[in-house]
Design a protein around this motif. Structure first.
Motif, PDB file in Angstrom:
ATOM      1  N   MET A   1      -5.508   8.802   4.259  1.00 44.93           N
ATOM      2  CA  MET A   1      -5.707   7.471   4.815  1.00 44.93           C
ATOM      3  C   MET A   1      -6.520   6.597   3.853  1.00 44.93           C
ATOM      4  O   MET A   1      -6.189   5.431   3.630  1.00 44.93           O
ATOM      5  CB  MET A   1      -6.415   7.559   6.164  1.00 44.93           C
ATOM      6  CG  MET A   1      -6.641   6.216   6.821  1.00 44.93           C
ATOM      7  SD  MET A   1      -7.533   6.347   8.383  1.00 44.93           S
ATOM      8  CE  MET A   1      -9.120   6.934   7.829  1.00 44.93           C
ATOM      9  N   ILE A   2      -7.570   7.158   3.270  1.00 44.12           N
ATOM     10  CA  ILE A   2      -8.396   6.409   2.325  1.00 44.12           C
ATOM     11  C   ILE A   2      -7.569   6.020   1.099  1.00 44.12           C
ATOM     12  O   ILE A   2      -7.637   4.876   0.633  1.00 44.12           O
ATOM     13  CB  ILE A   2      -9.645   7.225   1.918  1.00 44.12           C
ATOM     14  CG1 ILE A   2     -10.564   7.429   3.120  1.00 44.12           C
ATOM     15  CG2 ILE A   2     -10.392   6.568   0.764  1.00 44.12           C
ATOM     16  CD1 ILE A   2     -11.144   6.168   3.693  1.00 44.12           C
ATOM     17  N   CYS A   3      -6.795   6.965   0.571  1.00 44.75           N
ATOM     18  CA  CYS A   3      -5.954   6.659  -0.585  1.00 44.75           C
ATOM     19  C   CYS A   3      -4.925   5.592  -0.246  1.00 44.75           C
ATOM     20  O   CYS A   3      -4.615   4.738  -1.083  1.00 44.75           O
ATOM     21  CB  CYS A   3      -5.247   7.923  -1.088  1.00 44.75           C
ATOM     22  SG  CYS A   3      -6.323   9.048  -1.965  1.00 44.75           S
ATOM     23  N   TRP A   4      -4.384   5.599   0.963  1.00 45.37           N
ATOM     24  CA  TRP A   4      -3.404   4.592   1.354  1.00 45.37           C
ATOM     25  C   TRP A   4      -4.075   3.227   1.507  1.00 45.37           C
ATOM     26  O   TRP A   4      -3.559   2.233   1.005  1.00 45.37           O
ATOM     27  CB  TRP A   4      -2.723   5.007   2.664  1.00 45.37           C
ATOM     28  CG  TRP A   4      -1.634   4.072   3.064  1.00 45.37           C
ATOM     29  CD1 TRP A   4      -0.342   4.094   2.644  1.00 45.37           C
ATOM     30  CD2 TRP A   4      -1.740   2.957   3.964  1.00 45.37           C
ATOM     31  NE1 TRP A   4       0.353   3.067   3.212  1.00 45.37           N
ATOM     32  CE2 TRP A   4      -0.471   2.355   4.034  1.00 45.37           C
ATOM     33  CE3 TRP A   4      -2.779   2.416   4.710  1.00 45.37           C
ATOM     34  CZ2 TRP A   4      -0.220   1.236   4.827  1.00 45.37           C
ATOM     35  CZ3 TRP A   4      -2.526   1.308   5.495  1.00 45.37           C
ATOM     36  CH2 TRP A   4      -1.264   0.732   5.544  1.00 45.37           C
ATOM     37  N   MET A   5      -5.209   3.196   2.185  1.00 42.89           N
ATOM     38  CA  MET A   5      -5.883   1.917   2.441  1.00 42.89           C
ATOM     39  C   MET A   5      -6.346   1.251   1.148  1.00 42.89           C
ATOM     40  O   MET A   5      -6.283   0.030   1.024  1.00 42.89           O
ATOM     41  CB  MET A   5      -7.089   2.114   3.359  1.00 42.89           C
ATOM     42  CG  MET A   5      -6.707   2.383   4.779  1.00 42.89           C
ATOM     43  SD  MET A   5      -8.074   2.699   5.943  1.00 42.89           S
ATOM     44  CE  MET A   5      -9.544   2.379   5.097  1.00 42.89           C
ATOM     45  N   PHE A   6      -6.818   2.028   0.192  1.00 43.42           N
ATOM     46  CA  PHE A   6      -7.357   1.479  -1.042  1.00 43.42           C
ATOM     47  C   PHE A   6      -6.399   1.640  -2.221  1.00 43.42           C
ATOM     48  O   PHE A   6      -6.817   1.518  -3.377  1.00 43.42           O
ATOM     49  CB  PHE A   6      -8.706   2.126  -1.358  1.00 43.42           C
ATOM     50  CG  PHE A   6      -9.764   1.775  -0.354  1.00 43.42           C
ATOM     51  CD1 PHE A   6     -10.319   0.507  -0.326  1.00 43.42           C
ATOM     52  CD2 PHE A   6     -10.192   2.704   0.575  1.00 43.42           C
ATOM     53  CE1 PHE A   6     -11.282   0.176   0.612  1.00 43.42           C
ATOM     54  CE2 PHE A   6     -11.160   2.386   1.512  1.00 43.42           C
ATOM     55  CZ  PHE A   6     -11.698   1.105   1.534  1.00 43.42           C
TER      56      PHE A   6
ATOM     57  N   CYS B   1       0.830  -1.209   0.000  1.00 42.25           N
ATOM     58  CA  CYS B   1       0.000   0.000   0.000  1.00 42.25           C
ATOM     59  C   CYS B   1       0.859   1.251   0.000  1.00 42.25           C
ATOM     60  O   CYS B   1       0.541   2.229  -0.674  1.00 42.25           O
ATOM     61  CB  CYS B   1      -0.934   0.008   1.205  1.00 42.25           C
ATOM     62  SG  CYS B   1      -2.325  -1.110   1.058  1.00 42.25           S
ATOM     63  N   THR B   2       1.954   1.218   0.736  1.00 43.69           N
ATOM     64  CA  THR B   2       2.851   2.368   0.807  1.00 43.69           C
ATOM     65  C   THR B   2       3.517   2.627  -0.538  1.00 43.69           C
ATOM     66  O   THR B   2       3.618   3.773  -0.974  1.00 43.69           O
ATOM     67  CB  THR B   2       3.907   2.156   1.900  1.00 43.69           C
ATOM     68  OG1 THR B   2       3.235   1.988   3.145  1.00 43.69           O
ATOM     69  CG2 THR B   2       4.860   3.327   1.990  1.00 43.69           C
ATOM     70  N   LEU B   3       3.957   1.577  -1.211  1.00 44.94           N
ATOM     71  CA  LEU B   3       4.612   1.747  -2.511  1.00 44.94           C
ATOM     72  C   LEU B   3       3.642   2.212  -3.593  1.00 44.94           C
ATOM     73  O   LEU B   3       4.028   2.914  -4.526  1.00 44.94           O
ATOM     74  CB  LEU B   3       5.299   0.444  -2.925  1.00 44.94           C
ATOM     75  CG  LEU B   3       6.475   0.022  -2.048  1.00 44.94           C
ATOM     76  CD1 LEU B   3       6.987  -1.342  -2.480  1.00 44.94           C
ATOM     77  CD2 LEU B   3       7.583   1.069  -2.096  1.00 44.94           C
ATOM     78  N   LEU B   4       2.373   1.817  -3.472  1.00 46.70           N
ATOM     79  CA  LEU B   4       1.373   2.209  -4.460  1.00 46.70           C
ATOM     80  C   LEU B   4       0.683   3.528  -4.112  1.00 46.70           C
ATOM     81  O   LEU B   4      -0.012   4.106  -4.953  1.00 46.70           O
ATOM     82  CB  LEU B   4       0.320   1.110  -4.603  1.00 46.70           C
ATOM     83  CG  LEU B   4       0.791  -0.175  -5.256  1.00 46.70           C
ATOM     84  CD1 LEU B   4      -0.313  -1.212  -5.236  1.00 46.70           C
ATOM     85  CD2 LEU B   4       1.275   0.079  -6.666  1.00 46.70           C
ATOM     86  N   TYR B   5       0.862   4.000  -2.894  1.00 48.27           N
ATOM     87  CA  TYR B   5       0.191   5.213  -2.435  1.00 48.27           C
ATOM     88  C   TYR B   5       0.418   6.420  -3.345  1.00 48.27           C
ATOM     89  O   TYR B   5      -0.537   7.149  -3.637  1.00 48.27           O
ATOM     90  CB  TYR B   5       0.594   5.537  -0.999  1.00 48.27           C
ATOM     91  CG  TYR B   5       0.078   6.858  -0.523  1.00 48.27           C
ATOM     92  CD1 TYR B   5      -1.262   7.020  -0.172  1.00 48.27           C
ATOM     93  CD2 TYR B   5       0.908   7.970  -0.433  1.00 48.27           C
ATOM     94  CE1 TYR B   5      -1.745   8.245   0.249  1.00 48.27           C
ATOM     95  CE2 TYR B   5       0.435   9.194  -0.019  1.00 48.27           C
ATOM     96  CZ  TYR B   5      -0.896   9.331   0.331  1.00 48.27           C
ATOM     97  OH  TYR B   5      -1.376  10.542   0.735  1.00 48.27           O
TER      98      TYR B   5
END
Length: 119
Positions: free
Chosen positions: A93-98, A53-57
């Motif tokens: 947070m929403i962008c990171w989670m999804f 998730c962090t790399l795709l954030y």
């Protein structure tokens, strides 16, 4: 194949990518800290998902900012700074989670954008 990676994963500017990666890493740090607070229940799959998730954030955030930019345009809104910081943290947070679902949209957009500009 190398061109594909350059047009998608390398499609964001380095400054933008690393700035967003920094903010995504804050969420990763929170997740890692939460996992290590109870060492008996550390889940490697959860930690791996958090790293992904962090790399795709940055790509997820890119999609979010493009959509908001399209909707809002050049308009400027004046709000309470505390409220806006809460909204910003929530959207981050929403962008990171999804990000695992949102980032592919950004990668596809970057691919076609760079392919059209290259040709």
């Amino acid at each position: 194949m190398q061109n594909l990676f350059r047009m998608t994963l390398g499609g964001l500017s380095a400054q933008y990518y690393f700035r967003q990666l920094f903010f995504g890493s804050l969420f990763l740090a929170i997740m890692v800290w939460g996992q290590f607070m109870n060492p008996q229940k550390i889940r490697i799959d959860f930690l791996a998902f958090s790293v992904l998730c962090t790399l795709l954030y940055p790509y997820s955030r890119f999609v979010y900012e493009r959509i908001v930019g399209f909707i809002v345009g050049d308009n400027v809104f004046f709000w309470n700074a505390g409220f806006m910081l809460m909204v910003k943290a929530f959207t981050m947070m929403i962008c990171w989670m999804f990000s695992i679902f949102i980032a592919p949209i950004g990668l596809i957009y970057l691919f076609f954008y760079h392919r059209n500009n290259a040709g």
